[in-house]
Design an enzyme around this catalytic site. Structure first.
Site, PDB file in Angstrom:
ATOM      1  N   ASN A   1      36.233  -2.640  77.296  1.00  0.00           N
ATOM      2  CA  ASN A   1      35.856  -3.279  75.690  1.00  0.00           C
ATOM      3  C   ASN A   1      35.286  -2.462  74.889  1.00  0.00           C
ATOM      4  O   ASN A   1      34.151  -1.777  74.770  1.00  0.00           O
ATOM      5  CB  ASN A   1      34.885  -4.433  76.326  1.00  0.00           C
ATOM      6  CG  ASN A   1      34.560  -5.389  75.069  1.00  0.00           C
ATOM      7  OD1 ASN A   1      34.503  -5.052  73.935  1.00  0.00           O
ATOM      8  ND2 ASN A   1      34.309  -6.482  75.267  1.00  0.00           N
TER       9      ASN A   1
ATOM     10  N   ASP B   1      27.351  -5.506  82.446  1.00  0.00           N
ATOM     11  CA  ASP B   1      28.118  -6.747  82.522  1.00  0.00           C
ATOM     12  C   ASP B   1      27.281  -8.002  81.785  1.00  0.00           C
ATOM     13  O   ASP B   1      26.054  -7.763  81.973  1.00  0.00           O
ATOM     14  CB  ASP B   1      28.213  -7.097  83.965  1.00  0.00           C
ATOM     15  CG  ASP B   1      29.672  -6.414  84.238  1.00  0.00           C
ATOM     16  OD1 ASP B   1      30.600  -7.039  83.899  1.00  0.00           O
ATOM     17  OD2 ASP B   1      29.433  -5.546  85.057  1.00  0.00           O
TER      18      ASP B   1
ATOM     19  N   ASP C   1      30.488 -14.374  70.216  1.00  0.00           N
ATOM     20  CA  ASP C   1      29.783 -13.895  68.830  1.00  0.00           C
ATOM     21  C   ASP C   1      29.726 -15.163  67.594  1.00  0.00           C
ATOM     22  O   ASP C   1      28.781 -15.319  67.140  1.00  0.00           O
ATOM     23  CB  ASP C   1      30.205 -12.743  68.172  1.00  0.00           C
ATOM     24  CG  ASP C   1      29.451 -11.504  69.048  1.00  0.00           C
ATOM     25  OD1 ASP C   1      28.669 -11.765  69.678  1.00  0.00           O
ATOM     26  OD2 ASP C   1      30.018 -10.302  68.821  1.00  0.00           O
TER      27      ASP C   1
ATOM     28  N   HIS D   1      20.752  -8.790  73.327  1.00  0.00           N
ATOM     29  CA  HIS D   1      20.898  -8.549  74.856  1.00  0.00           C
ATOM     30  C   HIS D   1      21.228  -7.177  75.449  1.00  0.00           C
ATOM     31  O   HIS D   1      20.520  -6.557  76.030  1.00  0.00           O
ATOM     32  CB  HIS D   1      21.750  -9.654  75.638  1.00  0.00           C
ATOM     33  CG  HIS D   1      22.931  -9.845  75.343  1.00  0.00           C
ATOM     34  ND1 HIS D   1      23.269  -9.979  73.765  1.00  0.00           N
ATOM     35  CD2 HIS D   1      24.271  -9.437  75.803  1.00  0.00           C
ATOM     36  CE1 HIS D   1      24.799 -10.083  73.567  1.00  0.00           C
ATOM     37  NE2 HIS D   1      25.386  -9.606  74.946  1.00  0.00           N
TER      38      HIS D   1
HETATM   39  P1  ITT Z   1      33.867  -4.724  80.723  1.00  0.00           P
HETATM   40  O1  ITT Z   1      35.256  -3.953  80.784  1.00  0.00           O
HETATM   41  O2  ITT Z   1      32.852  -3.829  80.423  1.00  0.00           O
HETATM   42  O3  ITT Z   1      33.793  -5.435  81.892  1.00  0.00           O
HETATM   43  P2  ITT Z   1      34.204  -7.297  79.380  1.00  0.00           P
HETATM   44  O4  ITT Z   1      35.046  -7.672  78.085  1.00  0.00           O
HETATM   45  O5  ITT Z   1      34.687  -7.905  80.626  1.00  0.00           O
HETATM   46  O6  ITT Z   1      33.988  -5.800  79.490  1.00  0.00           O
HETATM   47  P3  ITT Z   1      31.758  -8.486  80.333  1.00  0.00           P
HETATM   48  O7  ITT Z   1      32.260  -8.761  81.487  1.00  0.00           O
HETATM   49  O8  ITT Z   1      30.479  -7.803  80.103  1.00  0.00           O
HETATM   50  O9  ITT Z   1      32.857  -7.831  79.096  1.00  0.00           O
HETATM   51  O10 ITT Z   1      31.464  -9.941  79.503  1.00  0.00           O
HETATM   52  C1  ITT Z   1      32.113 -11.101  80.011  1.00  0.00           C
HETATM   53  C2  ITT Z   1      32.477 -11.859  78.676  1.00  0.00           C
HETATM   54  O11 ITT Z   1      31.521 -12.163  77.886  1.00  0.00           O
HETATM   55  C3  ITT Z   1      33.174 -10.844  77.413  1.00  0.00           C
HETATM   56  O12 ITT Z   1      34.842 -10.917  77.635  1.00  0.00           O
HETATM   57  C4  ITT Z   1      32.843 -11.752  76.132  1.00  0.00           C
HETATM   58  O13 ITT Z   1      33.868 -12.805  76.032  1.00  0.00           O
HETATM   59  C5  ITT Z   1      31.499 -12.521  76.655  1.00  0.00           C
HETATM   60  N1  ITT Z   1      30.614 -11.496  75.984  1.00  0.00           N
HETATM   61  C6  ITT Z   1      29.684 -10.693  76.651  1.00  0.00           C
HETATM   62  N2  ITT Z   1      28.736  -9.945  75.692  1.00  0.00           N
HETATM   63  C7  ITT Z   1      29.107 -10.492  74.401  1.00  0.00           C
HETATM   64  C8  ITT Z   1      28.524 -10.222  73.413  1.00  0.00           C
HETATM   65  O14 ITT Z   1      27.690  -9.362  73.068  1.00  0.00           O
HETATM   66  N3  ITT Z   1      28.856 -11.041  72.357  1.00  0.00           N
HETATM   67  C9  ITT Z   1      29.765 -12.185  72.526  1.00  0.00           C
HETATM   68  N4  ITT Z   1      30.520 -12.508  73.686  1.00  0.00           N
HETATM   69  C10 ITT Z   1      30.005 -11.429  74.673  1.00  0.00           C
END
Ligand code: ITT
Length: 200
Positions: free
Chosen positions: A17, A74, A154, A179
């Site tokens: 991401n 995560d 967001d 966070h």
């Molecule tokens: P990784 O490859 O790092 O796992 P990811 O996109 O899967 O990236 P996460 O597992 O940490 O990210 O997060 C799961 C979901 O939660 C992510 O796809 C977003 O939709 C949401 N999310 C996480 N952090 C967020 C943030 O700061 N703002 C908005 N949505 C968020």
């Protein structure tokens, strides 16, 4: 000349991401740490009911594959009126039903309280146990999507410290209290303090 010459050190962030990577770069820069993105390569998302456990399992897998000291982060959105949904399933829920469906689920609900939680796990080939950090921010789910910045949930999340949704904030504003920024700063403080020999 090394691109990192003005920075004391670097850290490997395993993620797929780019938004998360950019948030991390900005936080770590303040600590003189440069961030190197390692593309997340696990095709099947690690699943568990607890974010720290997900992060720990993911980092173990990443160290095994890369043979490098790395960290993963995560995060998930926990909505009080929905008993913490989508929580650790945030990635799947965002990809499948998205923000509009969350807003529909919340229609007519007076309790809009929600929080984002973030968990970091760091490990290295010679480490037997990962080091973990967590961060959290409280807020609410607003009635409609607002803003074009950021990613994921967001546009529908407003943190308590602001009248804006996360998506209405530029990166540095989100990074003041989010966070992820809280967790990244805890990690950066720890990482800056450990001797170089223990990092590789
Ligand atoms: P990784 O490859 O790092 O796992 P990811 O996109 O899967 O990236 P996460 O597992 O940490 O990210 O997060 C799961 C979901 O939660 C992510 O796809 C977003 O939709 C949401 N999310 C996480 N952090 C967020 C943030 O700061 N703002 C908005 N949505 C968020």
């Amino acid at each position: 000349m090394s691109a990192f010459r003005d920075l004391r050190e670097a850290v490997f962030f395993v993620t797929g991401n780019l938004h998360k990577f950019n948030e991390a770069c900005q936080v770590f820069r303040a600590f003189g740490i440069s961030t190197i993105m390692v593309k997340r390569i696990n095709v099947v998302e690690t699943q568990a009911d607890d974010l720290e456990e997900i992060a720990e399992r993911s980092v173990r897998e990443a160290v095994r594959k890369c043979n490098l000291p790395v960290f993963v982060e995560d995060a998930g959105l926990f909505i009080e009126a929905l008993s913490g949904f989508p929580g650790p399933y945030s990635s799947y829920v965002f990809r499948t039903i998205g923000n509009k469906a969350i807003l529909r689920l919340m229609q007519g609900l007076r309790n809009r309280k929600a929080f984002f939680k973030s968990a970091i796990a760091y490990s290295a080939p010679e480490m037997r146990r990962a080091i973990k950090f967590i961060g959290r921010i409280n807020g609410e789910i607003i009635g409609e999507e607002r803003g074009n910045h950021g990613f994921g949930f967001d546009p529908i999340f407003r943190p308590n410290f602001s009248s804006k949704s996360f998506a209405e904030m530029a990166l540095d504003e989100k990074n003041q209290h989010s966070h992820r920024a809280v967790t990244l700063r805890k990690f950066a403080e720890w990482y800056s303090a450990i001797p170089q020999t223990q990092k590789s």
